[in-house]
Write an enzyme that holds these catalytic residues in place. Sequence first.
Site, PDB file in Angstrom:
ATOM      1  N   SER A   1       0.837  -1.196   0.000  1.00  0.00           N
ATOM      2  CA  SER A   1       0.000   0.000   0.000  1.00  0.00           C
ATOM      3  C   SER A   1       0.869   1.242   0.000  1.00  0.00           C
ATOM      4  O   SER A   1       1.995   1.226   0.509  1.00  0.00           O
ATOM      5  CB  SER A   1      -0.912  -0.013   1.238  1.00  0.00           C
ATOM      6  OG  SER A   1      -1.798   1.084   1.212  1.00  0.00           O
ATOM      7  N   ASP A   2       0.335   2.307  -0.557  1.00  0.00           N
ATOM      8  CA  ASP A   2       1.013   3.593  -0.504  1.00  0.00           C
ATOM      9  C   ASP A   2      -0.041   4.691  -0.507  1.00  0.00           C
ATOM     10  O   ASP A   2      -1.128   4.508  -1.066  1.00  0.00           O
ATOM     11  CB  ASP A   2       1.964   3.785  -1.686  1.00  0.00           C
ATOM     12  CG  ASP A   2       2.977   4.884  -1.404  1.00  0.00           C
ATOM     13  OD1 ASP A   2       3.918   4.624  -0.631  1.00  0.00           O
ATOM     14  OD2 ASP A   2       2.808   6.009  -1.910  1.00  0.00           O
TER      15      ASP A   2
END
Length: 187
Positions: free
Chosen positions: A71-72
Amino acid sequence: MTISKLVLASGSPRRRELLAQMGYQFEVVVPNVEEKRAAAESPAQYVERLSRDKALAGAALVAAEAVVIGSDTIVVKDQQVLEKPRDFADAKRMLLKLSGSQHQVMTGVSVTCRGITHSVVVTTEVWFKTLSEQEIEAYWQSGEPCDKAGSYGIQGLGGRFVTRIEGSYHAVVGLPLYETDQLLHKF
């Protein structure tokens, strides 16, 4: 497919807390992924690619049967990506840009296992109150902005700057719960 081993490819304590809140048992690995936007990438393409790169880099560190989440999160104002600040001057520039206006927080989530990857980007609209230079200075001194995209954390002291959101609060924190759960159910 039943998930026998779940891995979060992230060093973020906020993502660990959110995934645990969903009731999942998981391990953590911290892959080394270069965060550099390509010239032709839109902000949404960029954050999706980063989440996918993190998931795939995490998968390379664990057993083949593991389901890996990457995730970012980025903050976007006028199509400009605001990432983690380099120093106080950078944080101040970002917070002044966000002050008294609307911006987007985009979180990309990718889940991968055995060469199959599913991704989603969740965009949340966020409105900030007008910030004084004194508020920005005091906020920087708290230490909170140092490791956060856009130089603020909605779940901490930075939450007092937010007047309204439309979308996923948890995506702004770093991991959209509903969308992550939906991706995991594909495995």
